[in-house]
Scaffold this active site. Structure first.
Site, short mmCIF file in Angstrom:
data_model
loop_
_atom_site.label_atom_id
_atom_site.label_comp_id
_atom_site.label_asym_id
_atom_site.label_seq_id
_atom_site.Cartn_x
_atom_site.Cartn_y
_atom_site.Cartn_z
N ARG A 159 -14.48 -127.38 -15.82
CA ARG A 159 -15.21 -128.32 -15.15
C ARG A 159 -16.71 -128.07 -15.45
NH1 ARG A 159 -15.37 -128.84 -8.63
NH2 ARG A 159 -15.72 -126.31 -8.58
N ASP A 441 -17.63 -121.44 -1.58
CA ASP A 441 -18.52 -121.65 -3.04
C ASP A 441 -19.69 -122.54 -2.61
OD1 ASP A 441 -17.47 -124.30 -2.59
OD2 ASP A 441 -16.23 -124.16 -4.42
#
Length: 528
Positions: A159, A441
């Protein structure tokens, strides 16, 4: 020091960077930048326009529709991507990569985005780590233990950063390059042919997409990059994270734009919640309850998940469920079993809904998640053939933002505590942090500060004891929660140097008159 290579100025931190920043790799970065930077800026401008329209009470600005009534399907996928029942995700740190690839998951998404602090060392070392992983040579000796890859490993996805983020250390023609292009181009240049030779391929996850035009931007990048390296078009396969409310209205169109390169869609639930708050922050009728009350069974989340499965399977594409933030808990058997039960329930629901797989954040959760998908799928690698013709999600369903209550002092404190704790860790170089037995996160930190911002301004931002959430209340609680965070960090043996600054940033981001678009935009400028 700095070096200039064909118009690119590179701030080099270590000699090791020269392994990654080769002339050929930088040439691909330069070519992609020159071909696509103007379009990137236009797309970012379109985001601003759409947000202003929503702030003024306008409707979604839906673009030209894909041929929704035609019987098109995404292009066929290589066999290695047919089975993705459990995917594990995590930053591009060396030990994490080894453990994730060895975890028994079908796939591993190596993350340069939300679970990674994008300082120069992390970006370059992450690329080195992935080069070694692709070639099977990655290893690590730590605390007397040797880490290396098993014979059988998970399929690798990468990603890159989102469309909105720059790479400030690389300038082309006096402009910063896109972090997305930088991350993608370096990985693709160094590893695409090696992956193909090993029976895999260059596979990606695409974050933060808000429209089919942004998907088209990525598709055109893929075409050019493949042509530049002499790789057949369609070799790249990419899964789009549907993690913005705007993208949820264009899932068909996004698949259509990427159909030659599509590996399906993923229900990126945490950023999706953040996006809903951000997009409707100025709507006085909008308000969400404590973060802990917003689950995949909430009406708008349920509609989004079922719609994603229906769209994907109609178009022959994988539908991947999102992340359960729960993690194993050491030293508390009862709490651990409760957490594991939560993961079981989450993955059982995904599998029953028709998802072909789902995400976990910890290797210890892979067997539990796998068991739940196997119960539904049996020996089948996926359930692409399961059409959800019974699902009929409307715009009103996607916008049914419930529950609005309760908003509690405990929920407000948790947002502040998690926000400060995560930001302090992020500034110290770690973007993936276990906090209160959840893996946090950037997405969950964005929810935390966005809820506080919105609760202060919304007339519905009232605690269940009758008190209004105010600037003064938030400031008072920041002082108290900073003390708790520092005590917790100190107890774990980690340094405290970044946490006072983290509290200042959280206060600014949560209480600023104008809502800051992303935490990471201003935070990034403070990194080396």
């Amino acid at each position: 020091m700095t070096i200039v290579i064909e118009g690119a100025t590179i701030a080099l931190g270590e000699m090791a960077a020269q392994r990654i920043l080769t002339e050929g790799a930088l040439d691909l970065v330069i070519r992609l930048h020159r071909a696509f930077e103007t379009r990137r800026q236009a797309l970012l401008g379109e985001r601003t326009t759409r947000q202003l329209t929503l702030d003024m009470g306008g409707a979604f600005l839906l673009h030209t529709r894909a041929p929704l009534d035609e019987d098109w399907r995404v292009f066929s996928l290589p066999a290695i991507l047919h089975c993705r029942r459990v995917e594990i995700t995590g930053p591009v740190e060396r030990k994490m990569i080894i453990n994730a690839l060895n975890s028994g998951a079908d796939s591993y998404m190596a993350d340069f985005e939300d679970s990674n602090t994008p300082n120069w060392a992390n970006q370059i070392q992450g690329q080195i780590n992935l080069m070694d992983a692709v070639r099977g040579t990655i290893s690590l000796e730590q605390n007397g233990k040797q880490y290396k890859l098993n014979d059988k490993v998970a399929t690798l996805f990468v990603r890159p950063r989102g469309l909105h983020l720059d790479e400030k250390h690389v300038l082309v023609d006096g402009q910063r390059v896109s972090g997305a292009i930088f991350d993608f181009a370096l990985f693709f240049f160094h590893n695409a042919k090696e992956l193909i030779a090993r029976g895999s391929g260059p596979f990606f996850y695409l974050p933060k997409i808000e429209s089919h035009l942004e998907a088209r931007w990525w598709n055109d990048i893929f075409i050019m990059a493949q042509d530049e390296l002499g790789i057949p078009r369609g070799t790249i396969k990419a899964t789009v994270l549907i993690e913005t409310i705007l993208a949820a209205f264009e899932m068909d169109e996004i698949l259509y734009e990427l159909r030659e390169h599509s590996a399906g869609l993923n229900a990126g639930r945490w950023d999706y919640i953040f996006s809903c708050i951000k997009k409707f922050k100025a709507n006085r009728d909008f308000c969400l309850a404590d973060r802990s009350r917003i689950t995949m069974t909430s009406p708008f989340m349920r509609a989004y998940a079922l719609s994603l499965v229906k769209v994907c399977h109609k178009r022959g594409a994988p539908a991947i469920g999102g992340m359960s933030a729960l993690i194993p808990i050491k030293g508390d058997a009862a709490a651990n079993e409760k957490a594991l039960a939560g993961v079981r329930a989450d993955k059982a629901r995904d599998a029953a809904d028709g998802f072909d797989g789902g995400w976990v954040a910890h290797p210890g959760l892979v067997p539990i998640a796998m068991e739940e998908f196997v119960k539904v799928l049996g020996d089948r690698p996926n359930q692409w053939d399961r059409q959800r013709d019974d699902v009929n999600v409307t715009a009103a369903d996607l916008l049914n933002f419930q529950p609005e209550q309760p908003i509690t002092e405990a929920g407000l404190r948790n947002n502040i505590n998690v926000g400060i704790h995560y930001l302090g860790s992020w500034l110290a170089g770690n973007g993936c942090v276990p906090i209160h037995n959840l893996m946090e996160d950037a997405a969950t930190a964005e929810i935390s500060r966005s809820q506080v911002w919105q609760w202060v301004r919304s007339p519905k931002g009232v605690l269940d004891d009758g008190r209004k959430v105010t600037v003064d209340l938030v400031r008072a609680l920041i002082v108290e929660e900073l003390f708790k965070v520092k005590a917790s960090v100190a107890a774990s043996g980690d340094p405290l140097a970044t946490y006072e600054r983290a509290a200042e940033i959280f206060e600014t981001m949560s209480l600023a008159e104008e809502y800051p678009e992303f935490l990471t935009l201003s935070l990034y400028e403070q990194l080396d």
